[in-house]
Design a protein around this motif. Structure first.
Motif, PDB file in Angstrom:
ATOM      1  N   CYS A 189       0.852  -1.184   0.000  1.00 42.48           N
ATOM      2  CA  CYS A 189       0.000   0.000   0.000  1.00 42.48           C
ATOM      3  C   CYS A 189       0.894   1.242   0.000  1.00 42.48           C
ATOM      4  O   CYS A 189       1.762   1.380   0.873  1.00 42.48           O
ATOM      5  N   LYS A 190       0.670   2.110  -0.969  1.00 38.66           N
ATOM      6  CA  LYS A 190       1.508   3.296  -1.135  1.00 38.66           C
ATOM      7  C   LYS A 190       0.706   4.565  -0.855  1.00 38.66           C
ATOM      8  O   LYS A 190      -0.327   4.815  -1.475  1.00 38.66           O
ATOM      9  N   GLY A 191       1.207   5.359   0.113  1.00 34.39           N
ATOM     10  CA  GLY A 191       0.566   6.623   0.454  1.00 34.39           C
ATOM     11  C   GLY A 191       1.532   7.785   0.295  1.00 34.39           C
ATOM     12  O   GLY A 191       2.405   7.764  -0.571  1.00 34.39           O
ATOM     13  N   VAL A 192       1.388   8.765   1.170  1.00 39.97           N
ATOM     14  CA  VAL A 192       2.267   9.942   1.166  1.00 39.97           C
ATOM     15  C   VAL A 192       2.771  10.153   2.579  1.00 39.97           C
ATOM     16  O   VAL A 192       1.981  10.243   3.528  1.00 39.97           O
ATOM     17  N   GLN A 193       4.089  10.213   2.730  1.00 40.41           N
ATOM     18  CA  GLN A 193       4.688  10.397   4.049  1.00 40.41           C
ATOM     19  C   GLN A 193       4.415  11.798   4.579  1.00 40.41           C
ATOM     20  O   GLN A 193       4.321  12.763   3.811  1.00 40.41           O
ATOM     21  N   GLY A 194       4.276  11.884   5.924  1.00 41.02           N
ATOM     22  CA  GLY A 194       4.057  13.195   6.513  1.00 41.02           C
ATOM     23  C   GLY A 194       4.186  13.167   8.018  1.00 41.02           C
ATOM     24  O   GLY A 194       4.437  12.120   8.624  1.00 41.02           O
ATOM     25  N   HIS A 195       4.002  14.336   8.635  1.00 47.29           N
ATOM     26  CA  HIS A 195       4.085  14.478  10.082  1.00 47.29           C
ATOM     27  C   HIS A 195       2.778  13.991  10.693  1.00 47.29           C
ATOM     28  O   HIS A 195       1.690  14.338  10.230  1.00 47.29           O
ATOM     29  N   SER A 196       2.874  13.224  11.781  1.00 43.90           N
ATOM     30  CA  SER A 196       1.677  12.675  12.393  1.00 43.90           C
ATOM     31  C   SER A 196       0.787  13.741  13.036  1.00 43.90           C
ATOM     32  O   SER A 196      -0.400  13.500  13.277  1.00 43.90           O
ATOM     33  N   GLY A 241       7.996  -1.069   9.050  1.00 42.15           N
ATOM     34  CA  GLY A 241       9.391  -0.698   9.272  1.00 42.15           C
ATOM     35  C   GLY A 241       9.575   0.764   9.630  1.00 42.15           C
ATOM     36  O   GLY A 241      10.552   1.392   9.204  1.00 42.15           O
ATOM     37  N   ASN A 242       8.666   1.312  10.386  1.00 46.18           N
ATOM     38  CA  ASN A 242       8.715   2.735  10.749  1.00 46.18           C
ATOM     39  C   ASN A 242       9.217   2.891  12.181  1.00 46.18           C
ATOM     40  O   ASN A 242       8.492   2.592  13.128  1.00 46.18           O
ATOM     41  N   PRO A 243      10.422   3.391  12.400  1.00 44.56           N
ATOM     42  CA  PRO A 243      10.954   3.523  13.767  1.00 44.56           C
ATOM     43  C   PRO A 243      10.488   4.792  14.476  1.00 44.56           C
ATOM     44  O   PRO A 243      10.713   4.936  15.679  1.00 44.56           O
ATOM     45  N   ALA A 244       9.856   5.702  13.744  1.00 46.30           N
ATOM     46  CA  ALA A 244       9.472   6.994  14.333  1.00 46.30           C
ATOM     47  C   ALA A 244       8.000   6.993  14.714  1.00 46.30           C
ATOM     48  O   ALA A 244       7.144   6.552  13.950  1.00 46.30           O
ATOM     49  N   ASN A 245       7.699   7.551  15.905  1.00 51.84           N
ATOM     50  CA  ASN A 245       6.306   7.585  16.334  1.00 51.84           C
ATOM     51  C   ASN A 245       5.568   8.830  15.872  1.00 51.84           C
ATOM     52  O   ASN A 245       4.374   8.985  16.133  1.00 51.84           O
ATOM     53  N   ASN A 246       6.281   9.735  15.198  1.00 51.13           N
ATOM     54  CA  ASN A 246       5.631  10.969  14.748  1.00 51.13           C
ATOM     55  C   ASN A 246       5.687  11.141  13.231  1.00 51.13           C
ATOM     56  O   ASN A 246       5.569  12.248  12.715  1.00 51.13           O
ATOM     57  N   VAL A 247       5.900  10.026  12.524  1.00 50.64           N
ATOM     58  CA  VAL A 247       5.959  10.054  11.066  1.00 50.64           C
ATOM     59  C   VAL A 247       4.932   9.092  10.494  1.00 50.64           C
ATOM     60  O   VAL A 247       4.895   7.911  10.877  1.00 50.64           O
ATOM     61  N   ILE A 248       4.074   9.596   9.631  1.00 44.99           N
ATOM     62  CA  ILE A 248       3.191   8.735   8.856  1.00 44.99           C
ATOM     63  C   ILE A 248       4.002   8.164   7.697  1.00 44.99           C
ATOM     64  O   ILE A 248       4.606   8.921   6.929  1.00 44.99           O
ATOM     65  N   PRO A 249       4.073   6.829   7.570  1.00 46.69           N
ATOM     66  CA  PRO A 249       4.950   6.234   6.557  1.00 46.69           C
ATOM     67  C   PRO A 249       4.381   6.363   5.151  1.00 46.69           C
ATOM     68  O   PRO A 249       3.172   6.579   4.963  1.00 46.69           O
ATOM     69  N   ALA A 250       5.270   6.224   4.178  1.00 47.87           N
ATOM     70  CA  ALA A 250       4.860   6.302   2.775  1.00 47.87           C
ATOM     71  C   ALA A 250       4.251   5.001   2.275  1.00 47.87           C
ATOM     72  O   ALA A 250       3.432   5.013   1.352  1.00 47.87           O
TER      73      ALA A 250
END
Length: 380
Positions: A189-196, A241-250
């Motif tokens: 599933c492909k989205g757009v990365q951004g700030h949570s 595979g997202n190590p950050a809790n404040n990043v919406i993954p791509a």
């Protein structure tokens, strides 16, 4: 003549034939079978070793075939083994070693049975062994290569027995008359990365993936058929595979594995998977890619001459009439079924692929006796 299947099993275990290495196992068998009058041909392809052995000209009478493999899975944790994995040590009535159950004992039993049978009571017909070194791997250049070579060289088998371990707990309790199909679907599933903190500026692929996996897992594929249990779908991984809790993954990925019966084909299931993915993509605005890998289609050899022959021999030796089952995973029977009727029968498989893999020595001898009776009755 009396060929010792226990000694042959030990010799084969001592060959370190971890996929895709030949390890000396097929060299050993080729020498043994050639000395017994079999015409042997190495059918190697793309670095994979295979052996085709025929006794008899094949022009007259029927041809009975055995199929099996000498390659084995890796050892796993070597330190966890209490014996040498390639030592073929016997203790407390068991022979230990990688491949003891899956399936060097089966190969040894049918090779020993065939050698003694054609030597002592030459049949009006032919006996064939098609033995591969590529069953535990990707299986594209093993039994498939042997069957391709047979087609190209006008070789045939009328009926085939695959010597895989088929009994869950007790010797003689089960034979396999078919197998479920197996396929794996990989989704991205492909989205757009951004700030949570600003989700409206991103496009989160995770809810779309969760929705798709929930739809697939909740769907009932069927309720089973005459010879098969209900088909199953298992979600085996969801990875972001997202190590950050404040990043919406791509993007995020997932995998599902499907074991299906004869209601379905892999093409039809693929169509359904794609349709479900398209529905979720349309409702969420998330792009969903899908890739499918098919390990084999479902098949069944309906109960008849071959299964009755095997059941009779098993009962004569063990006192048990084997259940005709389609349970378990895949085997090379999925390839043989396109060439001729095929049934699987072998030892108890409780320790296959485990640390300290082992087989009861008495079962190896029983299996040779069963295979011998099958040959005697087939050519009677």
């Amino acid at each position: 003549m009396t060929s010792d299947p226990v000694a042959l099993t030990a010799d084969l275990i001592r060959c370190p034939s971890v996929t895709p290495e030949e390890g000396g196992a097929l060299v050993l068998l080729e020498k043994l079978l050639s000395e017994a009058g079999f015409t042997c041909t190495r059918v190697d392809r793309n670095g994979i070793s295979n052996l085709f052995a025929r006794w008899g000209a094949g022009a007259n009478g029927r041809t009975f075939g055995f199929n099996g493999h000498t390659d084995v899975v890796p050892l796993g944790d070597r330190a966890a083994w209490t014996v040498d994995p390639f030592g073929a040590e016997i203790k407390d009535g068991f022979m230990y070693g990688r491949g003891a159950t899956d399936m060097k004992s089966g190969v040894a039993a049918f090779a020993a049975a065939a050698i003694d049978f054609v030597t002592d009571t030459p049949p009006d017909g032919s006996v064939v062994m098609a033995i591969t070194g590529d069953e535990e791997g990707v299986a594209t250049d093993g039994t498939v290569a042997l069957l391709d070579w047979m087609d190209a060289n006008n070789e045939r088998i009328d009926h085939c027995l695959v010597g895989e371990p088929t009994c869950p707990n007790n010797m003689g309790e089960m034979m396999k008359i078919g197998r479920r199909g197996s396929m794996t679907a990989y989704f991205t599933c492909k989205g757009v990365q951004g700030h949570s903190a600003y989700p409206h500026r991103a496009k989160n692929p995770i809810p779309a993936m969760a929705q798709l996996m929930a739809r697939l897992a909740a769907h009932e594929l069927d309720q089973g058929t005459d010879h098969f249990d209900a088909s199953t779908l298992a979600v085996t991984t969801i990875d972001t595979g997202n190590p950050a809790n404040n990043v919406i993954p791509a993007e995020t990925k997932s995998t599902v594995n499907i074991r299906f019966n004869d209601v379905h084909t892999s093409d039809k299931i693929t169509e359904w998977l794609r349709a479900e993915a398209d529905k979720v993509a349309a409702s969420t605005g998330i792009e969903i890619d899908m890739r499918v890998q098919v390990s084999g289609e479902s098949f069944v050899t309906p109960p008849g001459e071959l299964s009755a022959l095997i059941a009779k021999a098993v009962k004569a030796e063990t006192g048990i009439t084997p259940e005709a089952s389609t349970s378990g995973g895949t085997s090379d029977a999925r390839f043989v079924k396109s060439h001729c009727p095929v049934v699987e029968f072998g030892l108890v498989g409780k320790t296959m692929h485990q640390v300290d893999e082992r087989v009861e020595v008495v079962q190896i001898e029983q299996l040779k006796s069963i295979y011998t009776k099958i040959l005697q009755d087939y050519f009677a």
